[in-house]
Design a protein around this motif. Structure first.
Motif, short mmCIF file in Angstrom:
data_model
loop_
_atom_site.label_atom_id
_atom_site.label_comp_id
_atom_site.label_asym_id
_atom_site.label_seq_id
_atom_site.Cartn_x
_atom_site.Cartn_y
_atom_site.Cartn_z
N LYS A 70 -9.81 -6.76 -36.33
CA LYS A 70 -10.34 -7.86 -35.53
C LYS A 70 -9.73 -7.81 -34.14
CE LYS A 70 -7.03 -11.35 -37.21
NZ LYS A 70 -6.90 -12.65 -37.90
N ASN A 71 -10.24 -8.68 -33.25
CA ASN A 71 -9.72 -8.78 -31.89
C ASN A 71 -9.71 -7.43 -31.16
OD1 ASN A 71 -9.13 -11.59 -32.15
ND2 ASN A 71 -7.32 -11.03 -33.34
N ASN A 72 -10.75 -6.61 -31.43
CA ASN A 72 -10.92 -5.31 -30.78
C ASN A 72 -9.81 -4.32 -31.11
OD1 ASN A 72 -13.38 -5.95 -29.36
ND2 ASN A 72 -12.15 -7.20 -27.97
N LEU A 73 -9.15 -4.53 -32.23
CA LEU A 73 -8.15 -3.59 -32.72
C LEU A 73 -8.51 -3.21 -34.15
CD1 LEU A 73 -4.83 -5.35 -31.63
CD2 LEU A 73 -6.08 -3.59 -30.38
N ILE A 74 -8.05 -2.02 -34.55
CA ILE A 74 -8.19 -1.63 -35.96
C ILE A 74 -6.95 -0.85 -36.36
CG2 ILE A 74 -9.38 0.58 -35.58
CD1 ILE A 74 -11.16 -0.30 -38.04
N SER A 75 -6.50 -1.09 -37.59
CA SER A 75 -5.34 -0.38 -38.12
C SER A 75 -5.66 0.06 -39.54
CB SER A 75 -4.10 -1.29 -38.10
OG SER A 75 -2.95 -0.57 -38.49
N ILE A 76 -5.55 1.36 -39.78
CA ILE A 76 -5.91 1.93 -41.07
C ILE A 76 -4.81 2.88 -41.54
CG2 ILE A 76 -7.66 3.18 -42.39
CD1 ILE A 76 -9.64 2.58 -40.14
N PRO A 77 -3.91 2.44 -42.40
CA PRO A 77 -2.96 3.37 -43.00
C PRO A 77 -3.62 4.18 -44.11
CG PRO A 77 -2.52 1.14 -43.75
CD PRO A 77 -3.63 1.04 -42.76
N MET A 78 -3.46 5.49 -44.06
CA MET A 78 -4.03 6.38 -45.06
C MET A 78 -2.91 6.99 -45.90
SD MET A 78 -6.42 9.78 -44.52
CE MET A 78 -7.80 8.81 -43.88
N LYS A 79 -3.03 6.87 -47.21
CA LYS A 79 -2.05 7.44 -48.14
C LYS A 79 -2.54 8.82 -48.58
CE LYS A 79 -0.31 4.75 -51.29
NZ LYS A 79 -0.20 3.81 -52.43
N LEU A 80 -1.63 9.79 -48.52
CA LEU A 80 -1.97 11.15 -48.92
C LEU A 80 -0.97 11.65 -49.94
CD1 LEU A 80 -2.03 11.17 -45.37
CD2 LEU A 80 -3.80 12.75 -46.10
N TYR A 81 -1.45 12.48 -50.86
CA TYR A 81 -0.58 13.05 -51.88
C TYR A 81 -0.96 14.51 -52.09
CZ TYR A 81 1.35 14.12 -56.49
OH TYR A 81 2.01 14.72 -57.53
#
Length: 275
Positions: free
Chosen positions: A151-162
Protein backbone atom coordinates in the motif's frame (compact mmCIF):
# COMPACT_ATOMS: atom_id res chain seq x y z
CA UNK A 1 1.74 5.06 5.66
CA UNK A 2 2.36 8.22 3.70
CA UNK A 3 5.24 9.09 1.43
CA UNK A 4 8.27 10.85 2.79
CA UNK A 5 7.25 14.15 4.39
CA UNK A 6 10.47 15.77 3.27
CA UNK A 7 9.68 14.94 -0.36
CA UNK A 8 6.25 16.53 -0.01
CA UNK A 9 7.72 19.66 1.56
CA UNK A 10 10.29 19.96 -1.22
CA UNK A 11 7.58 19.66 -3.88
CA UNK A 12 5.44 22.36 -2.20
CA UNK A 13 8.43 24.68 -1.68
CA UNK A 14 9.38 24.27 -5.33
CA UNK A 15 5.94 25.50 -6.39
CA UNK A 16 5.96 28.45 -3.95
CA UNK A 17 9.48 29.55 -4.86
CA UNK A 18 8.81 29.18 -8.58
CA UNK A 19 5.74 31.45 -8.42
CA UNK A 20 7.65 34.11 -6.46
CA UNK A 21 10.53 34.48 -8.96
CA UNK A 22 10.64 37.62 -11.04
CA UNK A 23 10.20 36.97 -14.72
CA UNK A 24 12.68 39.72 -15.55
CA UNK A 25 15.58 37.30 -15.82
CA UNK A 26 13.69 34.37 -17.30
CA UNK A 27 11.74 33.64 -20.41
CA UNK A 28 8.12 33.83 -19.28
CA UNK A 29 6.83 30.98 -21.37
CA UNK A 30 9.63 28.65 -20.30
CA UNK A 31 9.22 29.57 -16.64
CA UNK A 32 5.46 29.14 -16.70
CA UNK A 33 5.84 25.76 -18.36
CA UNK A 34 8.16 24.64 -15.56
CA UNK A 35 5.70 25.83 -12.93
CA UNK A 36 2.83 24.01 -14.58
CA UNK A 37 4.88 20.83 -14.82
CA UNK A 38 5.65 20.95 -11.09
CA UNK A 39 2.01 21.56 -10.24
CA UNK A 40 0.82 18.73 -12.49
CA UNK A 41 3.40 16.36 -11.00
CA UNK A 42 2.39 17.31 -7.45
CA UNK A 43 -1.30 16.70 -8.12
CA UNK A 44 -0.59 13.49 -9.99
CA UNK A 45 1.71 12.26 -7.26
CA UNK A 46 -0.92 12.87 -4.57
CA UNK A 47 -3.70 11.03 -6.37
CA UNK A 48 -1.67 8.03 -7.52
CA UNK A 49 -2.04 4.76 -5.69
CA UNK A 50 -0.20 2.25 -7.81
CA UNK A 51 -1.07 -0.61 -5.47
CA UNK A 52 -4.64 -0.46 -6.79
CA UNK A 53 -3.77 -1.08 -10.43
CA UNK A 54 -2.62 -4.69 -10.09
CA UNK A 55 -3.43 -8.02 -8.47
CA UNK A 56 -0.70 -10.30 -7.15
CA UNK A 57 -0.79 -13.67 -8.88
CA UNK A 58 1.16 -16.83 -8.14
CA UNK A 59 3.52 -18.16 -10.78
CA UNK A 60 4.77 -21.72 -10.41
CA UNK A 61 7.57 -23.77 -12.01
CA UNK A 62 7.65 -27.49 -11.20
CA UNK A 63 10.19 -30.06 -12.31
CA UNK A 64 10.76 -33.63 -11.19
CA UNK A 65 13.45 -35.83 -12.72
CA UNK A 66 15.67 -38.60 -11.45
CA UNK A 67 18.29 -36.25 -10.03
CA UNK A 68 16.48 -32.93 -9.67
CA UNK A 69 13.15 -31.59 -8.47
CA UNK A 70 11.85 -28.08 -7.95
CA UNK A 71 8.76 -26.22 -6.84
CA UNK A 72 9.42 -22.56 -7.57
CA UNK A 73 6.66 -20.17 -6.53
CA UNK A 74 7.10 -16.46 -7.23
CA UNK A 75 4.79 -13.41 -7.45
CA UNK A 76 3.55 -11.68 -10.55
CA UNK A 77 2.00 -8.20 -10.41
CA UNK A 78 -0.75 -8.44 -13.02
CA UNK A 79 -2.03 -5.08 -14.26
CA UNK A 80 -5.82 -4.82 -14.25
CA UNK A 81 -7.26 -4.42 -17.74
CA UNK A 82 -8.72 -0.98 -17.13
CA UNK A 83 -5.28 0.42 -16.30
CA UNK A 84 -3.36 -1.02 -19.25
CA UNK A 85 -3.82 2.15 -21.33
CA UNK A 86 -3.89 4.60 -18.43
CA UNK A 87 -1.11 7.17 -18.89
CA UNK A 88 -1.28 8.23 -15.24
CA UNK A 89 0.68 5.09 -14.34
CA UNK A 90 4.06 3.94 -15.58
CA UNK A 91 3.27 0.34 -16.43
CA UNK A 92 6.92 -0.31 -17.31
CA UNK A 93 7.84 0.10 -13.64
CA UNK A 94 5.61 -2.84 -12.72
CA UNK A 95 6.85 -4.88 -15.68
CA UNK A 96 10.45 -4.35 -14.61
CA UNK A 97 9.74 -5.45 -11.03
CA UNK A 98 8.08 -8.58 -12.41
CA UNK A 99 11.12 -9.27 -14.57
CA UNK A 100 13.48 -8.90 -11.62
CA UNK A 101 11.51 -11.28 -9.40
CA UNK A 102 11.08 -13.87 -12.13
CA UNK A 103 14.73 -13.80 -13.16
CA UNK A 104 15.88 -14.19 -9.58
CA UNK A 105 13.61 -17.20 -9.05
CA UNK A 106 14.48 -18.89 -12.32
CA UNK A 107 18.22 -18.30 -11.88
CA UNK A 108 18.06 -19.84 -8.41
CA UNK A 109 16.42 -22.96 -9.85
CA UNK A 110 18.71 -23.21 -12.85
CA UNK A 111 21.87 -23.03 -10.79
CA UNK A 112 20.83 -25.99 -8.64
CA UNK A 113 19.63 -27.85 -11.73
CA UNK A 114 23.05 -27.42 -13.35
CA UNK A 115 24.75 -28.64 -10.17
CA UNK A 116 22.52 -31.72 -10.23
CA UNK A 117 23.89 -32.60 -13.68
CA UNK A 118 27.39 -32.77 -12.24
CA UNK A 119 26.15 -35.02 -9.47
CA UNK A 120 24.33 -37.23 -11.99
CA UNK A 121 27.54 -37.70 -13.96
CA UNK A 122 29.48 -38.56 -10.79
CA UNK A 123 26.83 -41.03 -9.71
CA UNK A 124 26.64 -42.78 -13.05
CA UNK A 125 30.40 -42.85 -13.64
CA UNK A 126 31.63 -43.51 -10.11
CA UNK A 127 29.14 -44.08 -7.31
CA UNK A 128 26.88 -46.55 -9.11
CA UNK A 129 29.89 -48.70 -10.07
CA UNK A 130 31.44 -48.74 -6.65
CA UNK A 131 31.32 -51.79 -4.38
CA UNK A 132 30.26 -49.50 -1.57
CA UNK A 133 26.65 -48.42 -1.38
CA UNK A 134 26.03 -44.74 -2.06
CA UNK A 135 22.69 -43.10 -1.42
CA UNK A 136 21.12 -41.76 -4.54
CA UNK A 137 19.23 -38.50 -4.06
CA UNK A 138 17.68 -35.60 -5.89
CA UNK A 139 18.94 -32.06 -5.78
CA UNK A 140 16.07 -29.84 -4.65
CA UNK A 141 15.04 -26.22 -5.18
CA UNK A 142 12.03 -24.58 -3.58
CA UNK A 143 10.80 -21.03 -3.22
CA UNK A 144 7.72 -19.33 -1.83
CA UNK A 145 6.81 -15.76 -0.92
CA UNK A 146 4.59 -13.55 1.19
CA UNK A 147 3.27 -10.05 0.51
CA UNK A 148 4.08 -8.32 3.80
CA UNK A 149 3.35 -4.75 2.68
CA UNK A 150 1.36 -3.52 -0.32
CA UNK A 151 0.00 0.00 0.00
CA UNK A 152 0.94 3.69 -0.12
CA UNK A 153 2.84 3.13 -3.41
CA UNK A 154 5.24 0.69 -1.75
CA UNK A 155 5.52 -3.08 -1.92
CA UNK A 156 7.58 -5.50 0.13
CA UNK A 157 7.83 -9.18 -0.74
CA UNK A 158 10.17 -11.47 1.22
CA UNK A 159 10.84 -14.68 -0.71
CA UNK A 160 11.91 -17.86 1.09
CA UNK A 161 14.22 -20.19 -0.79
CA UNK A 162 15.50 -23.65 0.05
CA UNK A 163 18.08 -25.83 -1.64
CA UNK A 164 19.35 -29.32 -0.99
CA UNK A 165 22.52 -30.47 -2.72
CA UNK A 166 23.55 -33.34 -0.46
CA UNK A 167 25.11 -33.26 2.97
CA UNK A 168 23.54 -33.31 6.39
CA UNK A 169 20.87 -30.72 5.60
CA UNK A 170 19.70 -28.18 3.06
CA UNK A 171 20.14 -24.42 3.15
CA UNK A 172 17.45 -21.78 3.53
CA UNK A 173 17.65 -18.21 2.29
CA UNK A 174 15.51 -15.09 2.43
CA UNK A 175 15.45 -12.53 -0.35
CA UNK A 176 13.32 -9.39 0.03
CA UNK A 177 12.00 -7.32 -2.87
CA UNK A 178 11.25 -3.80 -1.60
CA UNK A 179 10.15 -1.26 -4.19
CA UNK A 180 8.77 2.23 -4.63
CA UNK A 181 6.03 1.62 -7.18
CA UNK A 182 6.06 5.15 -8.60
CA UNK A 183 9.76 5.46 -9.37
CA UNK A 184 10.56 1.75 -9.58
CA UNK A 185 13.47 2.33 -7.25
CA UNK A 186 14.55 -0.51 -4.99
CA UNK A 187 14.22 0.69 -1.41
CA UNK A 188 17.33 0.34 0.73
CA UNK A 189 17.29 0.28 4.52
CA UNK A 190 18.89 3.73 4.67
CA UNK A 191 15.96 5.09 2.59
CA UNK A 192 13.58 4.22 5.40
CA UNK A 193 15.26 6.71 7.74
CA UNK A 194 15.50 10.49 7.76
CA UNK A 195 18.67 11.95 6.26
CA UNK A 196 19.95 13.43 9.52
CA UNK A 197 19.58 10.15 11.41
CA UNK A 198 22.48 7.77 12.08
CA UNK A 199 20.32 4.76 11.25
CA UNK A 200 23.16 2.27 11.59
CA UNK A 201 23.88 3.32 15.17
CA UNK A 202 20.19 3.09 16.09
CA UNK A 203 19.73 -0.35 14.56
CA UNK A 204 23.05 -1.71 15.86
CA UNK A 205 22.18 -0.67 19.40
CA UNK A 206 18.75 -2.29 19.19
CA UNK A 207 20.03 -5.57 17.76
CA UNK A 208 22.81 -5.79 20.34
CA UNK A 209 20.22 -5.34 23.08
CA UNK A 210 18.08 -8.11 21.59
CA UNK A 211 21.05 -10.43 21.28
CA UNK A 212 22.10 -9.73 24.85
CA UNK A 213 18.68 -10.82 26.07
CA UNK A 214 19.10 -14.16 24.26
CA UNK A 215 22.87 -14.40 24.04
CA UNK A 216 22.93 -18.18 24.44
CA UNK A 217 21.54 -18.71 20.94
CA UNK A 218 23.87 -16.29 19.14
CA UNK A 219 27.56 -16.36 18.31
CA UNK A 220 29.86 -14.35 20.56
CA UNK A 221 30.54 -10.73 19.63
CA UNK A 222 33.91 -11.71 18.18
CA UNK A 223 32.35 -14.27 15.83
CA UNK A 224 28.86 -12.90 15.32
CA UNK A 225 27.08 -9.56 15.01
CA UNK A 226 29.38 -6.58 14.59
CA UNK A 227 26.95 -4.18 12.97
CA UNK A 228 24.63 -3.96 9.98
CA UNK A 229 26.05 -3.63 6.48
CA UNK A 230 25.51 -0.87 3.91
CA UNK A 231 23.20 -3.22 2.01
CA UNK A 232 21.55 -4.80 5.03
CA UNK A 233 18.66 -7.11 4.20
CA UNK A 234 15.19 -6.15 5.45
CA UNK A 235 11.53 -6.15 4.56
CA UNK A 236 8.51 -4.07 5.56
CA UNK A 237 5.50 -5.24 7.55
CA UNK A 238 2.32 -3.49 8.64
CA UNK A 239 3.74 -2.76 12.10
CA UNK A 240 7.41 -2.19 11.36
CA UNK A 241 10.65 -3.00 9.56
CA UNK A 242 12.21 -6.46 9.86
CA UNK A 243 16.01 -6.62 9.63
CA UNK A 244 17.30 -10.13 9.02
CA UNK A 245 20.51 -12.13 8.59
CA UNK A 246 21.50 -15.28 6.74
CA UNK A 247 22.12 -18.74 8.16
CA UNK A 248 25.38 -18.94 10.13
CA UNK A 249 25.84 -15.16 9.85
CA UNK A 250 25.32 -14.31 13.52
CA UNK A 251 23.92 -17.56 14.97
CA UNK A 252 24.15 -21.36 14.59
CA UNK A 253 22.14 -23.21 11.95
CA UNK A 254 19.44 -24.37 14.34
CA UNK A 255 18.45 -20.77 15.08
CA UNK A 256 17.37 -20.33 11.48
CA UNK A 257 17.27 -16.88 9.88
CA UNK A 258 17.65 -14.30 12.69
CA UNK A 259 15.10 -11.48 12.47
CA UNK A 260 14.75 -8.23 14.40
CA UNK A 261 11.67 -6.02 14.09
CA UNK A 262 11.82 -2.25 14.50
CA UNK A 263 8.22 -1.27 15.13
CA UNK A 264 6.63 1.97 13.94
CA UNK A 265 5.59 2.70 17.53
CA UNK A 266 9.12 2.52 18.87
CA UNK A 267 11.16 3.86 15.94
CA UNK A 268 8.65 5.97 14.01
CA UNK A 269 10.31 9.27 14.97
CA UNK A 270 13.42 8.28 13.02
CA UNK A 271 11.68 7.12 9.85
CA UNK A 272 10.94 8.80 6.54
CA UNK A 273 7.70 6.86 6.30
CA UNK A 274 4.69 6.86 8.55
CA UNK A 275 2.15 4.07 8.80
Amino acid sequence: MKKLKQMTCVSLMSVLLSTSFSYANFDKNTNMEKIQNVEIFSLKYKKMNVNDIFNVELKNINENTEFFKSDIRYPYLKIKNKYLENEDFNIKVIENINKIMRNYSVNFKEKIKEDSKDYKKQYEDIFSKSKEKYMKYQYEAYSDYKITYNKNNLISIPMKLYEFTGGAHGMSYLKAFNYDLISGKEIKLRDMFKNDINYKAIIDKYIKQQIQENKDIYFSEEQGFKGISDNQSFYIEEDGIVVYFGLYEIAPYYVGIPKFKLTWDEFGEYLNYNR
